[in-house]
Each structure stands twice: as C-alpha cells, then as structure tokens.
Design a protein around this motif. Structure first.
Motif, PDB file in Angstrom:
ATOM      1  N   PRO A  46       1.099  -1.244   0.505  1.00  0.00           N
ATOM      2  CA  PRO A  46      -0.489   0.108  -0.191  1.00  0.00           C
ATOM      3  C   PRO A  46       0.448   1.334   0.028  1.00  0.00           C
ATOM      4  O   PRO A  46       2.139   1.193   0.651  1.00  0.00           O
ATOM      5  CB  PRO A  46      -1.054  -0.227   0.973  1.00  0.00           C
ATOM      6  CG  PRO A  46      -1.118  -1.472   1.378  1.00  0.00           C
ATOM      7  CD  PRO A  46       0.701  -1.938   1.343  1.00  0.00           C
ATOM      8  N   SER A  47       0.265   2.122  -0.337  1.00  0.00           N
ATOM      9  CA  SER A  47       1.165   3.723  -0.050  1.00  0.00           C
ATOM     10  C   SER A  47       0.988   4.601   0.855  1.00  0.00           C
ATOM     11  O   SER A  47       1.996   4.941   0.763  1.00  0.00           O
ATOM     12  CB  SER A  47       0.479   4.867  -1.311  1.00  0.00           C
ATOM     13  OG  SER A  47      -0.585   4.911  -0.916  1.00  0.00           O
ATOM     14  N   ARG A  48       0.259   3.723   1.477  1.00  0.00           N
ATOM     15  CA  ARG A  48       0.685   4.645   3.193  1.00  0.00           C
ATOM     16  C   ARG A  48       0.573   3.354   3.859  1.00  0.00           C
ATOM     17  O   ARG A  48      -0.471   1.919   3.363  1.00  0.00           O
ATOM     18  CB  ARG A  48      -0.861   5.385   4.073  1.00  0.00           C
ATOM     19  CG  ARG A  48      -1.681   4.804   2.838  1.00  0.00           C
ATOM     20  CD  ARG A  48      -3.095   6.431   3.550  1.00  0.00           C
ATOM     21  NE  ARG A  48      -2.804   6.465   4.863  1.00  0.00           N
ATOM     22  CZ  ARG A  48      -3.617   7.909   5.965  1.00  0.00           C
ATOM     23  NH1 ARG A  48      -4.104   8.209   4.398  1.00  0.00           N
ATOM     24  NH2 ARG A  48      -3.501   7.863   6.455  1.00  0.00           N
ATOM     25  N   PRO A  49       1.120   3.255   5.305  1.00  0.00           N
ATOM     26  CA  PRO A  49       0.640   2.201   5.911  1.00  0.00           C
ATOM     27  C   PRO A  49      -0.742   1.707   6.410  1.00  0.00           C
ATOM     28  O   PRO A  49      -1.491   2.943   6.562  1.00  0.00           O
ATOM     29  CB  PRO A  49       1.261   2.336   7.260  1.00  0.00           C
ATOM     30  CG  PRO A  49       2.418   3.413   6.623  1.00  0.00           C
ATOM     31  CD  PRO A  49       2.049   4.056   5.922  1.00  0.00           C
ATOM     32  N   ARG A  50      -0.985   0.726   6.264  1.00  0.00           N
ATOM     33  CA  ARG A  50      -2.095  -0.060   7.139  1.00  0.00           C
ATOM     34  C   ARG A  50      -2.123  -1.187   8.013  1.00  0.00           C
ATOM     35  O   ARG A  50      -2.456  -2.635   8.202  1.00  0.00           O
ATOM     36  CB  ARG A  50      -2.605  -0.701   5.630  1.00  0.00           C
ATOM     37  CG  ARG A  50      -3.401  -0.261   4.640  1.00  0.00           C
ATOM     38  CD  ARG A  50      -3.751   0.641   4.860  1.00  0.00           C
ATOM     39  NE  ARG A  50      -4.586   1.401   3.073  1.00  0.00           N
ATOM     40  CZ  ARG A  50      -5.136   2.599   2.890  1.00  0.00           C
ATOM     41  NH1 ARG A  50      -5.499   3.221   4.095  1.00  0.00           N
ATOM     42  NH2 ARG A  50      -5.511   3.271   2.438  1.00  0.00           N
ATOM     43  N   PRO A  51      -1.896  -0.212   9.177  1.00  0.00           N
ATOM     44  CA  PRO A  51      -1.481  -1.282  10.503  1.00  0.00           C
ATOM     45  C   PRO A  51      -2.489  -2.364  10.898  1.00  0.00           C
ATOM     46  O   PRO A  51      -2.424  -3.240  11.321  1.00  0.00           O
ATOM     47  CB  PRO A  51      -1.669  -0.103  12.065  1.00  0.00           C
ATOM     48  CG  PRO A  51      -1.657   1.079  10.900  1.00  0.00           C
ATOM     49  CD  PRO A  51      -1.893   0.900   9.582  1.00  0.00           C
ATOM     50  N   TYR A  52      -4.073  -1.764  11.026  1.00  0.00           N
ATOM     51  CA  TYR A  52      -5.071  -2.319  11.134  1.00  0.00           C
ATOM     52  C   TYR A  52      -5.839  -3.475  10.533  1.00  0.00           C
ATOM     53  O   TYR A  52      -5.420  -4.862  10.763  1.00  0.00           O
ATOM     54  CB  TYR A  52      -6.345  -1.859  11.753  1.00  0.00           C
ATOM     55  CG  TYR A  52      -6.551  -0.807  12.560  1.00  0.00           C
ATOM     56  CD1 TYR A  52      -6.111  -0.407  13.845  1.00  0.00           C
ATOM     57  CD2 TYR A  52      -6.103   0.848  11.800  1.00  0.00           C
ATOM     58  CE1 TYR A  52      -6.072  -0.051  14.858  1.00  0.00           C
ATOM     59  CE2 TYR A  52      -6.099   1.707  12.852  1.00  0.00           C
ATOM     60  CZ  TYR A  52      -5.673   1.832  14.334  1.00  0.00           C
ATOM     61  OH  TYR A  52      -6.239   2.961  15.062  1.00  0.00           O
ATOM     62  N   ALA A  53      -5.319  -3.504   9.422  1.00  0.00           N
ATOM     63  CA  ALA A  53      -5.811  -4.951   7.899  1.00  0.00           C
ATOM     64  C   ALA A  53      -4.393  -5.932   8.837  1.00  0.00           C
ATOM     65  O   ALA A  53      -4.205  -6.579   8.253  1.00  0.00           O
ATOM     66  CB  ALA A  53      -5.392  -4.049   7.364  1.00  0.00           C
ATOM     67  N   LEU A  54      -2.571  -5.069   8.679  1.00  0.00           N
ATOM     68  CA  LEU A  54      -1.683  -6.028   8.742  1.00  0.00           C
ATOM     69  C   LEU A  54      -1.829  -6.011  10.317  1.00  0.00           C
ATOM     70  O   LEU A  54      -1.577  -8.158   9.862  1.00  0.00           O
ATOM     71  CB  LEU A  54      -0.764  -5.180   8.761  1.00  0.00           C
ATOM     72  CG  LEU A  54       0.910  -5.311   9.020  1.00  0.00           C
ATOM     73  CD1 LEU A  54       1.539  -6.493   8.052  1.00  0.00           C
ATOM     74  CD2 LEU A  54       1.879  -4.896   9.259  1.00  0.00           C
ATOM     75  N   MET A  55      -1.961  -5.982  11.314  1.00  0.00           N
ATOM     76  CA  MET A  55      -2.312  -7.124  12.128  1.00  0.00           C
ATOM     77  C   MET A  55      -3.453  -7.390  11.993  1.00  0.00           C
ATOM     78  O   MET A  55      -3.060  -8.909  12.438  1.00  0.00           O
ATOM     79  CB  MET A  55      -2.826  -6.061  13.471  1.00  0.00           C
ATOM     80  CG  MET A  55      -0.970  -5.232  13.546  1.00  0.00           C
ATOM     81  SD  MET A  55      -0.353  -6.385  14.229  1.00  0.00           S
ATOM     82  CE  MET A  55       1.091  -6.636  12.839  1.00  0.00           C
ATOM     83  N   THR A  56      -4.420  -7.598  11.594  1.00  0.00           N
ATOM     84  CA  THR A  56      -5.832  -9.227  11.966  1.00  0.00           C
ATOM     85  C   THR A  56      -5.227  -9.819  10.393  1.00  0.00           C
ATOM     86  O   THR A  56      -5.312 -11.179  10.915  1.00  0.00           O
ATOM     87  CB  THR A  56      -7.433  -7.891  10.372  1.00  0.00           C
ATOM     88  OG1 THR A  56      -7.676  -6.792  11.276  1.00  0.00           O
ATOM     89  CG2 THR A  56      -7.759  -8.746  10.442  1.00  0.00           C
TER      90      THR A  56
END
Length: 592
Positions: A187-197
């Motif tokens: 992604p062009s910007r971090p997606r921490p919630y999707a990443l941790m899910t």
C-alpha cells in the motif's frame, strides 16, 4: 500522408497488442511453472504415502492423534497421554479443524496431510513470486525467488524452513509469510489494522511463529509511517493495531494459560546449567550449520552425488553469510542520511523487507532470552520455548539478501549484464533444489536412489495397524519401533492407546500434568533399544525391562530394530507370544 498516419497507428496498435500478449504469456508461463512444481510435489507425496495413511513426520503424527482423541475419546481412556485431562487441550491450530471434520465423515485422518501439499506449495510460490516482482521488478528473478523458497533447509534442532515431506503447520505459516510482507510494503501508506488482522489470522496456522513476526511487522509499519503524519499519530494507531492483534489472539492465550510449563523444572531441565540454553542452542546450531550437515548426508546417498557431501556445507555457508551480510547492509543503510542513501539507489521496499527480517530474528532470540532470564531469576523454567523457532526465517532472509546483492550488481553493470540477475538467481535456485530435494520430497528422493517411490514400510504399517484394530481385547500398546511417527500412527490409524510414545515429550513438558522425569528415562530406554539392534544380548534385557516398567503385556515390535536372534529369545525365554505379523512388524502378547 494520410495512409502513412493510419499505417503508423496500426503498427503502434500491433506493437501494443504484441506487448500485452507477451506480458500475459510470460505471466501465464510463470504460474504454469508453479502449478507444475506443486503438482510434482503432490504426486510424489501421494505415490509415496498410500492408504492407510501413515504420515512420515512426528509433528503431524502428534496432531493426528490429538484429532483421533477428539473423534473417539473413549478409545484412549487408558492412554498414557491422551487419557489424562489437559495434556493436549492447549494445542490448537486452524488446519486441525478440516482434518477433524474429514475424520468425522469417516475419511482416514492422514489423508488431509497428503492432499494439502498442492495448495500450500502454490500459496507459498505465488506469494514469493508477487513479492519478488515487487522487490526486483523482474519476472524471472521473482520466479527464482518463488522456487528457491520451497526446498527444506534444516536450521536449529527439530526445526526447518520449507516444504517438508507432508506439509507441517509451520510450512503453512511459511506460505503465509510473503503475503504478510506484501500487505506491509504494497500500500502507498501503512495499514496497521489490516496488517495485524492478517498477522493474527496467520498465527492460527502456527502459534510459535506468530508473535515475533507480528511485532516485527508492526515495528516496520510504524517506521514506514506516511509523510505528513506525525510520529505521535502513527504511534497511537500502531499501538491500537497491536492491541487488536492481542485481542484476536486471546483464545490462544486462554488455551495456553492451562499449561504449567513454568513450574515443570524436570521437563525444562536443560535450563539448569544455563538460563539461555535455548538461545545458545539456536546460535550454536545456526553458526555451525548443523542442519545443513544433515542435508549433505542425505544427498550424498544418491548414486552419483557422493561428491555433494564435500560441497553442500560450504555452499550454504557462503550463501548464508553473504546473503545475511547483504541483508544487514540494506537494513543499516536505511538509517543513513538521505543524500547517502540516494547514492546506493536501493529500492524503498528493500529497506522495509530487510528491516522486517532483521527485526524478526532479533526478536526470536531476544524474546526467548528475556523470558529465560526472568525465569532464571525466579528459579523456574521459561514460559515459552518455541518463539526461538522464528530463527528459521533467516533462510528466506538470506535468499532475499543474496537476490538483493545480485540485482544491485546487475544494475551497476547494465546494459552489459542485463541477464546477470535472472541467470544468477535461477542458477542459485537450481543448486538449492539439487542439494535440498531429499528433505523436501521423500518420494522423489527414493526414486533417485533407485527405490520404489512408495514407501512400502509405511503402507504395511498402516495395514498392520488396521489389523490390530480388529483384534478384540488389545490393551495399551508398548511400542518398540524404529521411528516415533510409527508409534503415533497406532493412535490415529488403529485408535489404540499407548503406554509410551517418545513424541509425547513436548505435551508432557508444557502441560505439567505428567512426570516428565519418568518420561525422559523411558526415552533413554527406547534410544538404547534402537542403538543395540546389532547386539541381541544387550538389547533383550533392555526390552524386557522397558516392557516391565510400562506394565502392559501388549507389545508391537519393528524387526528392523528387534532382529531375529533377539526376537527368538523374547519368545523362548520371556513368554512373548506372536499374535499378528505383517512385513517387518509384529504384535506380541507377553504371558502374565
């Protein structure tokens, strides 16, 4: 002039069409390669392991006998492990459930571990292929990365990276790893919630792999914060994402809270001399390439490959050192000022992936060391020994590090060496496959040694176990077998209880509900029986003592361990009465 413009337009359209056809054709050919490799792995496994399915590795066997207990708990009331509440209830993984459902439907339990080979191999190659395209912008290099990710490489004692025989739970997690990295860097910007899910979902495939990887992903994602976001804003959202991961993993935490490993000093006696025994062992095994030496022995047994015994260890030694150093250089370059980084022209995604692997291995060692230091200060055993297993990710890390070095050098020498990166990386993948295939596909290994692809001993033991299940009045079995996974098969093929199984050790250690010191003494005895197979005078007293201690008259022997003279003495001098035999396996009942 008008016709010329039309002609030029037609030519341009034709060129674009050809380019699209070539692009899609190359893409299809890449996926065709992966389908072919996965199909061959699946085919050799299916031809090697026939019904009734005896799975040729201890970890999968342990999972299968847990599932057998779920299906028929009454069959294991007298089992030394499964007959005791709480000894295995803390162990769960997502792939246990489809296996359980197939078992409820009447499908033989080992069948799942045969058919799961193809999808796991495809998921792993597909993920590393897409990751490779993202990192190296070259389809052929990406294909090489996908292919080199598959072969089994032994790391620390009892652990490995890759696709081992029938796929392990950690193999499934390995297949998920590149997809987690794609979520990290794409992604062009971090997606921490999707990443941790996604990290939590992957953790349900293999819990010990999860926490170090999740923490490393979260850390690198934080460093990757979008421009314009303050550190405080990014930090708060990444902390909340970490809390989300913990919440999603809470069922696992509740299950593990049932264990008493921290109080089981006997089970964790390796820490009596050093509080860092687990970490020290990992560093020693990795630095001495102990696992690779095992691989060199296997490949040297193939006719015509005797020379490999002298080559495998230096080859992997250079690969791991150069690849590891390259990865570290990329990692630490990321902290240099931007005007210095710009001179090297490293891709930004290189920094994130290199940082992830460096952090993961550091956490695997660091979390284990902290846990063990606290445990030593409190005079108890550590809470969790298996986080150290994340050190196996050093194998794909060094592959990627080596590919980064090759790609960087190829870019420096362009256009003279435009084929350097694809040629070198594909060659590297070929050599890794050549040296590692014996530990990747047992069926292929047997074929290249001039044996039948089918392991008839596995098939015969499965048939033998089924015949055992048909005999009335069979009590708990005392197994005297060549391999621990055969003992496990008596539970999940025949649904018979055991008096002892060497592979129960980890469950005994973590559950704290059985006498681990007594179990270790029995482990020493079965090891002594196996070592004395060429000395019947020494072996027979050990066998009879082993049977006496366990107290059951029902004994299954493997004639590859208990040879003819020893077996004859058991019959003539110690009252062993033959009840059933098939191939090298025999069931005896000892007179009371």
């Amino acid at each position: 002039m008008e016709p010329m413009r039309q002609n030029g337009s037609d030519n341009l359209d034709e060129l674009q069409h050809r380019s699209a056809v070539g692009r899609y054709g190359s893409e299809w050919s890449a996926w065709a390669i992966f389908v072919g490799v996965a199909f061959l792995l699946q085919m050799f496994l299916a031809l090697n392991t026939r019904a009734p399915f005896v799975i040729e590795n201890g970890d999968n066997g342990s999972i299968l006998y847990i599932i057998a207990h779920w299906i028929q708990p009454e069959a294991f009331m007298d089992d030394v492990l499964l007959g005791v509440d709480g000894t295995t209830s803390f162990y769960q993984a997502a792939l246990m459930w489809p296996n359980y459902l197939l078992g409820l439907a009447g499908v033989e339990l080992g069948f799942f571990y045969v058919i799961i080979c193809f999808p796991i191999a495809m998921a792993q190659m597909g993920g590393f292929y897409l990751l490779g395209k993202q990192l190296f912008l070259n389809r052929n290099v990406a294909i090489a990365l996908a292919l080199i990710s598959i072969p089994t490489v032994f790391t620390i004692s009892g652990d490995l990276w890759g696709h081992y025989y029938s796929p392990l739970l950690r193999s499934a997690y390995g297949a998920a790893l590149p997809w987690l990295l794609l979520i990290l860097i794409s992604p062009s910007r971090p997606r921490p919630y999707a990443l941790m899910t996604a990290a939590a979902a992957a953790s349900y495939l293999h819990l010990p792999s999860g926490p170090p990887v999740a923490l490393a992903l979260l850390f690198v994602s934080l460093l990757r914060r979008s421009e314009g976001q303050g550190w405080g804003y990014a930090f708060v959202h990444h902390v909340l994402a970490g809390v989300l991961y913990l919440a999603l993993m809470s069922p696992y935490a509740l299950l593990f809270s049932q264990t008493f490993a921290a109080g089981d000093k006997e089970a964790l006696q390796q820490f009596a001399n050093s509080p860092y025994a687990n970490v020290g062992m990992a560093i020693d095994h990795l630095s001495t390439l102990r696992g690779v030496r095992r691989m060199s022995i296997l490949i040297s047994r193939v006719p015509g490959m005797e020379w490999a015994d002298r080559v495998v260890v230096p080859f992997f030694g250079v690969l791991f050192v150069v690849g590891g150093l390259s990865l570290l250089v990329v990692t630490f370059t990321s902290v240099l000022p931007s005007h210095l980084r710009s001179r090297l022209s490293f891709s930004q995604s290189w920094y994130w992936v290199a940082g992830f692997f460096t952090t993961t291995i550091f956490l695997a060692l660091g979390i284990s060391a902290i846990d063990q230091a606290i445990a030593a200060a409190q005079a108890r055993g550590p809470l969790q020994l298996d986080f150290i297993r994340a050190t196996r990710f050093g194998v794909p890390a060094t592959y990627i590090g080596m590919f980064m070095l090759i790609t960087y050098l190829a870019q420096r020498f362009k256009p003279k060496a435009s084929c350097l990166a694809p040629t070198c990386t594909i060659a590297l993948a070929v050599w890794v496959w050549l040296f590692a295939y014996p530990s990747t596909s047992h069926g292929l290994y047997r074929m290249t040694k001039g044996q039948s692809i089918e392991d008839t001993n596995l098939t015969q033991f499965g048939q033998f176990s089924q015949k055992m299940a048909e005999i009335d009045g069979v009590g708990p079995i005392t197994p005297v077998l060549r391999y621990d996974y055969l003992s496990s098969a008596l539970r999940y093929v025949a649904f018979l209880p055991l008096t002892f199984n060497r592979k129960d050790n980890n469950f005994i250690s973590y559950s704290g509900r059985l006498d681990s010191r007594e179990h270790r003494a029995l482990m020493d005895q079965i090891d002594a029986i196996r070592k004395a197979r060429r000395d019947p005078d020494a072996q027979v007293p050990i066998i009879t003592g082993f049977v006496d201690v366990l107290g059951s008259p029902d004994v299954v022997i493997d004639r590859r361990v208990v040879q003819e003279l020893a077996e004859a003495r058991l019959v003539s001098e110690y009252g062993f009465d033959l009840q059933l035999e098939l191939g090298p396996f025999a069931y005896y009942r000892r007179a009371q």
